[in-house]
Write a protein that holds these residues in place. Structure first.
Motif, PDB file in Angstrom:
ATOM      1  N   ALA A 159     -30.386 -29.433  13.093  1.00 33.97           N
ATOM      2  CA  ALA A 159     -29.652 -29.039  11.883  1.00 33.97           C
ATOM      3  C   ALA A 159     -30.504 -28.181  10.944  1.00 33.97           C
ATOM      4  O   ALA A 159     -31.720 -28.309  10.903  1.00 33.97           O
ATOM      5  CB  ALA A 159     -29.170 -30.289  11.148  1.00 33.97           C
ATOM      6  N   LEU A 170     -33.364 -40.153   9.180  1.00 34.79           N
ATOM      7  CA  LEU A 170     -33.957 -38.816   9.143  1.00 34.79           C
ATOM      8  C   LEU A 170     -34.029 -38.194  10.534  1.00 34.79           C
ATOM      9  O   LEU A 170     -33.611 -37.069  10.748  1.00 34.79           O
ATOM     10  CB  LEU A 170     -35.365 -38.900   8.527  1.00 34.79           C
ATOM     11  CG  LEU A 170     -36.127 -37.580   8.436  1.00 34.79           C
ATOM     12  CD1 LEU A 170     -35.357 -36.561   7.610  1.00 34.79           C
ATOM     13  CD2 LEU A 170     -37.513 -37.816   7.859  1.00 34.79           C
ATOM     14  N   LEU A 197     -29.870 -31.064   5.924  1.00 41.35           N
ATOM     15  CA  LEU A 197     -29.637 -32.505   6.051  1.00 41.35           C
ATOM     16  C   LEU A 197     -29.131 -33.050   4.720  1.00 41.35           C
ATOM     17  O   LEU A 197     -29.710 -32.770   3.672  1.00 41.35           O
ATOM     18  CB  LEU A 197     -30.930 -33.235   6.421  1.00 41.35           C
ATOM     19  CG  LEU A 197     -31.598 -32.855   7.741  1.00 41.35           C
ATOM     20  CD1 LEU A 197     -32.863 -33.692   7.964  1.00 41.35           C
ATOM     21  CD2 LEU A 197     -30.629 -33.053   8.901  1.00 41.35           C
ATOM     22  N   ASN A 207     -29.924 -34.296  14.073  1.00 43.57           N
ATOM     23  CA  ASN A 207     -30.643 -33.807  12.892  1.00 43.57           C
ATOM     24  C   ASN A 207     -31.722 -32.798  13.287  1.00 43.57           C
ATOM     25  O   ASN A 207     -31.983 -31.841  12.560  1.00 43.57           O
ATOM     26  CB  ASN A 207     -31.295 -34.961  12.133  1.00 43.57           C
ATOM     27  CG  ASN A 207     -30.288 -35.720  11.280  1.00 43.57           C
ATOM     28  OD1 ASN A 207     -29.110 -35.386  11.269  1.00 43.57           O
ATOM     29  ND2 ASN A 207     -30.759 -36.738  10.579  1.00 43.57           N
ATOM     30  N   SER A 221     -25.939 -31.652   8.731  1.00 45.57           N
ATOM     31  CA  SER A 221     -25.766 -33.005   9.262  1.00 45.57           C
ATOM     32  C   SER A 221     -25.907 -34.027   8.141  1.00 45.57           C
ATOM     33  O   SER A 221     -26.859 -33.995   7.372  1.00 45.57           O
ATOM     34  CB  SER A 221     -26.795 -33.267  10.366  1.00 45.57           C
ATOM     35  OG  SER A 221     -26.678 -34.608  10.814  1.00 45.57           O
ATOM     36  N   SER A 222     -24.910 -34.908   8.026  1.00 45.59           N
ATOM     37  CA  SER A 222     -24.990 -36.039   7.086  1.00 45.59           C
ATOM     38  C   SER A 222     -25.267 -37.283   7.908  1.00 45.59           C
ATOM     39  O   SER A 222     -24.429 -37.678   8.718  1.00 45.59           O
ATOM     40  CB  SER A 222     -23.663 -36.276   6.369  1.00 45.59           C
ATOM     41  OG  SER A 222     -23.239 -35.142   5.681  1.00 45.59           O
ATOM     42  N   ASP A 223     -26.409 -37.891   7.691  1.00 53.21           N
ATOM     43  CA  ASP A 223     -26.747 -39.098   8.443  1.00 53.21           C
ATOM     44  C   ASP A 223     -27.498 -40.031   7.507  1.00 53.21           C
ATOM     45  O   ASP A 223     -27.892 -39.658   6.401  1.00 53.21           O
ATOM     46  CB  ASP A 223     -27.595 -38.748   9.675  1.00 53.21           C
ATOM     47  CG  ASP A 223     -27.443 -39.776  10.794  1.00 53.21           C
ATOM     48  OD1 ASP A 223     -26.757 -39.467  11.791  1.00 53.21           O
ATOM     49  OD2 ASP A 223     -27.994 -40.891  10.673  1.00 53.21           O
TER      50      ASP A 223
END
Ligand SMILES: Nc1nc2c(c(=O)[nH]1)N[C@H]1C(S)=C(S)[C@@H](COP(=O)(O)OP(=O)(O)OC[C@H]3O[C@@H](n4cnc5c(=O)[nH]c(N)nc54)[C@H](O)[C@@H]3O)O[C@H]1N2
Ligand SMILES: Nc1nc2c(c(=O)[nH]1)N[C@H]1C(S)=C(S)[C@@H](COP(=O)(O)OP(=O)(O)OC[C@H]3O[C@@H](n4cnc5c(=O)[nH]c(N)nc54)[C@H](O)[C@@H]3O)O[C@H]1N2
Ligand SMILES: [Mo]
Length: 617
Positions: free
Chosen positions: A149, A141, A152, A146, A136-138
């Motif tokens: 996931a 946090l 990260l 996430n 997951s790219s977010d």
């Protein structure tokens, strides 16, 4: 002009509805001239930009179509790619079905929070729990996605990165960073390119957004203008005039509407090189220049109501929050206005369901259930209920409305039927209610119901429970994480009335306070909040803390009604009574409330009516 958004699109017949709108404009000739046309209000700030770069499973870059062999050939030869997919990928809902069935074993989620925002969202959570690799790219946090996931990848937010965005009127604008990159976060394009390069693919070594934009502009123009033959009209999406810019020219780019054709002199296109209006000459994007009507037959929503699920669940937005709240949920000013997840319904439906305003309800469909507070805004017709999409497991015990939404999609667009799921509402029985304001986060999971609300110097938790609490003081101290027996702890208890108030003070500053009652009526959070701003509590504050109200009359502004100017309910009601105010405009003139965005004006009307009724009574 027809402006439309998700009330039209989010339907199992969404594309038919949009085609019907376009048909009306074609049939009446209301197209291509000032002040007319079908106008889709795309919601995401860069929804249009996403389409331009091929952000869907059945699209290629630069508005080309995967299903068109010529388009595939153009993209493949431009990229010098050894292969190109000839079948569409999986759209969002299909993708999560495939993950759960084990047909997709690795997934990379970028800039979206599907565990909250997809229909049948518990299915999405199950799918990720079963998936071998979830990346997951977010930019935050903690999100529900996430939490599911394995890897990260911290990304940059919009104010931290550089590039272009496109608005609904085809206007491409430069977006420039105004904040430095925090920690190890990288821009999404860089994360993608870094991963691709490490996986051994070439063609991803861009020096920066300027080089990516240049490739994008060149692809849009590649084999475009000259190809107007019987089978293929020139592609409208053409940025020929923006290809070959230097870094400085890119940096200085003014907003411009595509198509941007190459300027004849060879000079660089700027805002004046764009195209303000399409189809003004009555010629459309088909090879013969003629538009097409698409026949549409009306179709009801896929799932009908029945005795078990007699109401229709409609879902959507409220003003103060953005989608899954990862960003807006951090703002005390926004959180203050609508603090908790709610189910808005008609009072007569509420009566039939055995629920009442201000109390908790369980909202259930065939796909899932949630808990929310009942509200009568006065704007909901009988037979429907509305639940906002925003709250999720980061903010409330059980409030992901996505879990309730049926996963039926439109056959063409794949858009889910978010606005129509048969639903049942019933009482969510609890035996006590309470809230905490605390400078520290709580471990709230053990509470039957909780919602966390960001305050200025504290977190606020609204909660409710069922179990009998034998020792309230011990229970409250444990909830607040206080083990020091000598802590500065002041409390008030009325066992018969089921009331418990306590405050924890550290170095004369309020650290936390807790209020519990068997009835839902609890002290004013607004006034108690102000105590957290004090460097030291005075004696009168300590007494007020025990009472749950200020010693001094008029010191409690009450819950916020006008978020823009931070005006509370008590301030408004006092002014209405004192100055005999009759209209929202008079209220605005007196205490400013309602004078900016105006979205609290209905609430002001309601307050005026309530005061009037009370006076008459
Ligand atoms: N504050 C805030 N603003 C946002 C967003 C946000 O999260 N917060 N999100 C942005 C995004 S991405 C989007 S897509 C837009 C969405 O913007 P909108 O589409 O305007 O918002 P929604 O709340 O999804 O739904 C719109 C309305 O459609 C109605 N509706 C439901 N069913 C039907 C129907 O069958 N027919 C008709 N005519 N109406 C129906 C609903 O009752 C609701 O009032 O908002 C954007 N703006
Ligand atoms: N029931 C129901 N469900 C709906 C809707 C509805 O009306 N009803 N509406 C639908 C619609 S129209 C929409 S648009 C979706 C929205 O649903 P989502 O797109 O899932 O919601 P967001 O909260 O906007 O999620 C964006 C995520 O990306 C992160 N993020 C923000 N900026 C960046 C960035 O620059 N890079 C990266 N990598 N991450 C970033 C945010 O922190 C957040 O976690 O919800 C859909 N779901
Ligand atoms: Mo959206």
């Amino acid at each position: 002009m027809t402006a439309f958004s998700q009330g039209v699109n989010q339907s199992s017949a969404g594309t038919d509805k949009v085609n019907s709108i376009i048909n009306c404009h074609l049939a009446t000739g209301r197209l291509g001239k000032p002040g007319m046309g079908p106008f889709s209000l795309t919601g995401q700030p860069n929804a249009m930009g996403g389409r331009e770069v091929g952000g869907l499973a059945n699209m290629l870059a630069a508005h080309m179509e995967l299903a068109d062999p010529l388009h595939r050939e153009i993209v493949q030869s431009f990229w010098g790619s050894p292969a190109i997919a000839d079948q569409p990928g999986l759209k969002a809902v299909e993708l999560f079905e495939a993950i759960e069935q084990g047909r997709v074993k690795a997934v990379w989620v970028i800039a979206t929070n599907p565990v909250v925002s997809l229909p049948d969202a518990d299915q999405a959570r199950r799918a990720l729990a079963r998936c071998q690799l979830v990346v997951s790219s977010d930019i935050m946090l903690r999100t529900d996605t996430n939490d599911a996931a394995h890897v990260l990848l911290p990304a940059l937010g919009w104010g931290e990165k550089d590039g272009t965005v496109t608005s609904s009127e085809r206007r491409i604008s430069r977006q420039r960073a105004f904040l430095p990159a925090p920690g190890e976060a990288r821009a999404d394009w860089r994360i993608l390119c870094d991963v691709a390069t490490r996986m051994g693919f070439d063609g991803f070594r861009f020096a920066g957004p300027h080089e990516i934009f240049d490739e994008h502009a060149r692809l849009s123009a590649y084999r475009n203008a000259g190809i107007g033959n019987q089978a293929h009209a020139p592609r409208l999406f053409d940025l020929a005039g923006l290809a070959g810019m230097s870094q400085q020219q890119f940096d200085a780019l003014s907003p411009v509407q595509w198509p941007v054709m190459a300027a004849p002199s060879g000079s660089l296109a700027n805002a004046s090189g764009g195209t303000a209006r399409l189809f003004a000459d009555g010629r459309f994007a088909h090879p013969d220049g003629r538009a097409r009507f698409i026949a549409t037959a009306p179709r009801a929503p896929f799932h009908a109501t029945d005795d078990e699920f007699p109401l229709v669940l409609n879902t959507g937005r409220v003003r103060d929050q953005w989608h899954t709240m990862t960003r807006t949920g951090k703002s005390p000013k926004l959180a203050d206005h609508i603090a908790e997840p709610f189910v808005d319904m008609h009072p007569q439906d509420a009566l039939l369901c055995g629920v009442s305003e201000g109390k908790l309800a369980r909202v259930t469909t065939r796909w899932g259930a949630m808990v929310a507070r009942v509200q009568h805004s006065g704007g909901i017709a009988r037979g429907s209920v509305f639940v906002p999409i925003h709250w999720n497991s980061q903010f409330s015990s059980d409030a992901r409305v996505g879990a309730l939404v049926n996963p039926v999609v439109d056959p063409v667009s794949g858009e889910p039927e978010f606005k129509h799921t048969p639903v049942r509402v019933e009482e969510f029985r609890v035996s006590w209610h309470g809230f905490v304001l605390s400078r520290e986060d709580l471990q709230a999971d053990a509470l039957t119901y909780w919602t966390r609300i960001q305050g200025r110097q504290f977190q606020r938790y609204e909660f409710a429970g069922r179990e009998t609490i034998a020792e309230r003081a011990a229970w409250a101290r444990q909830l607040l994480g206080i083990d020091d027996p000598n802590a500065d702890w002041i409390e008030y208890e009325d066992r018969t009335a089921g009331v418990y108030h306590a405050g924890h003070v550290v170095d004369d500053r309020l650290q936390a306070c807790i209020y519990v009652c068997t009835r839902p009526e609890l002290p004013s959070r607004a006034w108690l909040s102000t105590l957290f701003a004090k460097e030291r509590l005075e004696d009168a504050d300590r007494i007020g803390l025990l009472l749950g109200q200020p010693m001094e009359k008029g010191a409690d502004a009450g819950p916020t009604v006008c978020s823009c100017f931070g005006v509370g309910r008590n301030t408004i009601c006092d002014a209405v009574r004192k100055h005999d105010l009759k209209t929202p405009a008079e209220v605005t003139a007196c205490v400013k409330a309602g004078g900016n965005c105006g979205s609290c004006v209905p609430e002001l009307k309601k307050l005026l009516a309530e005061i009037r009724v009370a006076e008459v009574a």
